[in-house]
Design a protein around this motif. Structure first.
Motif, short mmCIF file in Angstrom:
data_model
loop_
_atom_site.label_atom_id
_atom_site.label_comp_id
_atom_site.label_asym_id
_atom_site.label_seq_id
_atom_site.Cartn_x
_atom_site.Cartn_y
_atom_site.Cartn_z
N ARG A 1 -23.41 11.90 67.74
CA ARG A 1 -22.41 11.19 66.92
C ARG A 1 -21.98 12.03 65.71
O ARG A 1 -20.84 11.91 65.26
CB ARG A 1 -22.97 9.86 66.47
N MET A 2 -22.89 12.85 65.18
CA MET A 2 -22.52 13.72 64.07
C MET A 2 -21.39 14.66 64.48
O MET A 2 -20.51 14.99 63.68
CB MET A 2 -23.74 14.52 63.58
N VAL A 3 -21.40 15.07 65.75
CA VAL A 3 -20.35 15.95 66.25
C VAL A 3 -19.12 15.13 66.64
O VAL A 3 -18.00 15.43 66.21
CB VAL A 3 -20.84 16.78 67.46
N LYS A 4 -19.32 14.10 67.45
CA LYS A 4 -18.19 13.36 68.02
C LYS A 4 -17.46 12.48 67.00
O LYS A 4 -16.25 12.43 67.00
CB LYS A 4 -18.67 12.47 69.18
N GLU A 5 -18.23 11.78 66.16
CA GLU A 5 -17.61 10.82 65.25
C GLU A 5 -17.37 11.38 63.85
O GLU A 5 -16.37 11.05 63.23
CB GLU A 5 -18.47 9.55 65.18
N ASP A 6 -18.31 12.19 63.37
CA ASP A 6 -18.17 12.73 62.02
C ASP A 6 -17.33 14.00 61.99
O ASP A 6 -16.96 14.48 60.93
CB ASP A 6 -19.54 13.02 61.40
N GLY A 7 -17.07 14.56 63.16
CA GLY A 7 -16.22 15.73 63.25
C GLY A 7 -16.88 17.04 62.81
O GLY A 7 -16.20 18.03 62.56
N LYS A 8 -18.20 17.04 62.74
CA LYS A 8 -18.89 18.28 62.37
C LYS A 8 -18.91 19.23 63.55
O LYS A 8 -18.85 18.82 64.71
CB LYS A 8 -20.33 17.97 61.92
N ARG A 9 -19.03 20.51 63.26
CA ARG A 9 -19.11 21.52 64.31
C ARG A 9 -20.52 21.51 64.91
O ARG A 9 -21.50 21.23 64.23
CB ARG A 9 -18.79 22.90 63.74
N VAL B 1 -24.27 21.16 63.02
CA VAL B 1 -25.24 20.10 63.30
C VAL B 1 -26.53 20.69 63.85
O VAL B 1 -27.63 20.29 63.44
CB VAL B 1 -24.64 19.07 64.29
N ALA B 2 -26.41 21.66 64.74
CA ALA B 2 -27.60 22.29 65.32
C ALA B 2 -28.45 22.93 64.22
O ALA B 2 -29.68 22.81 64.21
CB ALA B 2 -27.20 23.33 66.36
N ARG B 3 -27.79 23.59 63.28
CA ARG B 3 -28.51 24.23 62.16
C ARG B 3 -29.19 23.16 61.29
O ARG B 3 -30.36 23.29 60.94
CB ARG B 3 -27.53 25.05 61.33
N GLU B 4 -28.45 22.10 60.96
CA GLU B 4 -28.99 21.03 60.12
C GLU B 4 -30.22 20.38 60.74
O GLU B 4 -31.17 20.04 60.04
CB GLU B 4 -27.93 19.94 59.89
N LEU B 5 -30.19 20.19 62.05
CA LEU B 5 -31.27 19.48 62.74
C LEU B 5 -32.30 20.41 63.36
O LEU B 5 -33.21 19.95 64.05
CB LEU B 5 -30.67 18.57 63.81
N ASP B 6 -32.14 21.70 63.14
CA ASP B 6 -33.05 22.71 63.68
C ASP B 6 -33.12 22.63 65.22
O ASP B 6 -34.18 22.53 65.82
CB ASP B 6 -34.45 22.56 63.07
N LEU B 7 -31.93 22.64 65.82
CA LEU B 7 -31.79 22.59 67.28
C LEU B 7 -31.12 23.86 67.77
O LEU B 7 -30.36 24.49 67.04
CB LEU B 7 -30.87 21.44 67.70
N ALA B 8 -31.35 24.16 69.03
CA ALA B 8 -30.57 25.22 69.67
C ALA B 8 -29.18 24.64 69.96
O ALA B 8 -29.06 23.47 70.35
CB ALA B 8 -31.24 25.66 70.96
N GLU B 9 -28.15 25.44 69.75
CA GLU B 9 -26.79 24.96 70.00
C GLU B 9 -26.63 24.50 71.45
O GLU B 9 -25.96 23.49 71.72
CB GLU B 9 -25.75 26.05 69.68
N GLN B 10 -27.23 25.22 72.39
CA GLN B 10 -27.10 24.87 73.81
C GLN B 10 -27.71 23.50 74.08
O GLN B 10 -27.18 22.72 74.88
CB GLN B 10 -27.78 25.94 74.69
#
Length: 95
Positions: A15-23, A27-36
């Motif tokens: 939702r951070m990507v789809k609704e909030d319009g973040k890249r 979001v991956a950096r903020e949440l410590d996730l791999a982009e893939q």
């Protein structure tokens, strides 16, 4: 060790990507996730919305139904084999 994430975390990230319009990268950096990983979650979400994330150890309704059918078939085949053996034993006793 592999990290596991619950359904709520995945939905929030998508939702951070789809609704909030973040890249995705942001979001991956903020949440410590791999982009893939986030890309994969977004694809799953687009196909099945929140139902796409069944959670650790759980399966989708379709997979559970299929598994139940396969188990039922195995049980019936086993019962069939037992009955055939019993018929063979009783047939010998008839002679």
């Amino acid at each position: 060790m592999r990290k596991t994430y619950d359904k709520e975390f995945k939905v929030q990230a998508v939702r951070m990507v789809k609704e909030d319009g973040k890249r995705i990268a942001e979001v991956a950096r903020e949440l410590d996730l791999a982009e893939q990983t986030l890309h994969n979650w977004i694809k799953k979400y687009e196909i099945g919305n929140e139902a796409a994330f069944v959670g650790s150890g759980n399966v989708s309704a379709e997979d559970k139904a299929e598994s139940d059918f396969k188990k039922r078939i195995r049980d019936l085949e086993e019962e069939n084999a037992i009955l055939k053996k019993a018929m063979g034993i009783f047939a010998k006793d008839q002679k």
